[in-house]
Design a protein around this motif. Structure first.
Motif: not given
Length: 228
Positions: A78-96
């Motif tokens: 969506a326009p103005g979406a918070d990329l830190s909460k909606t977009c992840f790399t595979g490594a970033e997601f795996e670290a959660l």
């Protein structure tokens, strides 16, 4: 003469020690950009998914910047979406943590996952299933097979898809078109709605007949539907 020059140039390029000489005193000419455009019908299909309550998640091996640009073009983000909460790399997601993974996939807004590996795709599907979602996964490569097998509905590409992906999936698209999936969902929901309406009609019309036969048999009087 040109053939001899080309042959000599080919031999010179084989000598890696001369690369510094070749690449010195160069003049900048310009950039060459390559773009694989999205199909024109995909944006409308994604809009239909959103109106039908289907959340579209992009999973790609491309760079994060490329994935975000395509997702914005298709209105997945969506326009103005918070990329830190909606977009992840595979490594970033795996670290959660497990709770953070569930939170990252929660909500009705679109999500983007880039630079993913096969284990990341499978983990994404597992987390969505654990949240009670009905998951449909699309893919065409060997690396998509684990996620296709894990999902409730695995959808492989029939033209560009590998045999491994087709074997692991439940459905194969003969035209490799995302819009075909949307049409299939629409047709399936229409059939399901018609089946429910037909069952309601049968129950409402037949319950009177069943009750009449039951009570006449219980009371010992002649059945009311002998003439029928």
């Amino acid at each position: 003469m040109s053939r001899v020059t080309a042959a000599n140039a080919s031999k010179e390029l084989e000598e890696t020690s001369k690369y510094n000489h070749f690449e010195s005193n160069c003049a900048f000419v310009g950039y060459v950009c390559l773009r694989d455009p999205v199909r024109p019908e995909v944006a409308g299909a994604i809009a239909e998914c959103r109106s039908a309550g289907i959340n579209v998640i992009m999973i790609t091996g491309d760079a994060k910047e490329t994935a975000v640009a395509v997702a914005k073009e298709l209105s997945i983000l969506a326009p103005g979406a918070d990329l830190s909460k909606t977009c992840f790399t595979g490594a970033e997601f795996e670290a959660l943590t497990p709770g953070q993974k569930a939170a990252a996939l929660s909500g009705s807004s679109g999500k983007v996952f880039s630079r993913v590996e096969p284990r990341h795709k499978r983990e994404l599907v597992k987390v969505l299933i654990s949240k009670g979602e009905i998951v449909a996964m699309t893919g065409d490569g060997v690396n998509d097979a684990p996620a296709l097998k894990q999902a409730h509905i695995g959808i492989a590409m029939g033209i560009t898809g590998t045999e491994v992906a087709k074997g692991a999936s439940d459905m194969v698209l003969t035209d490799d078109n995302f819009a075909t999936i949307v049409k299939a969902v629409e047709e399936g929901r229409s059939i399901y709605s018609n089946m429910k309406a037909f069952i309601r009609y049968l129950i409402s019309s037949n319950i009177g007949e069943v009750a009449s036969i039951f009570f006449t048999a219980a009371l010992g009087i002649p059945e009311g539907f002998n003439s029928v």
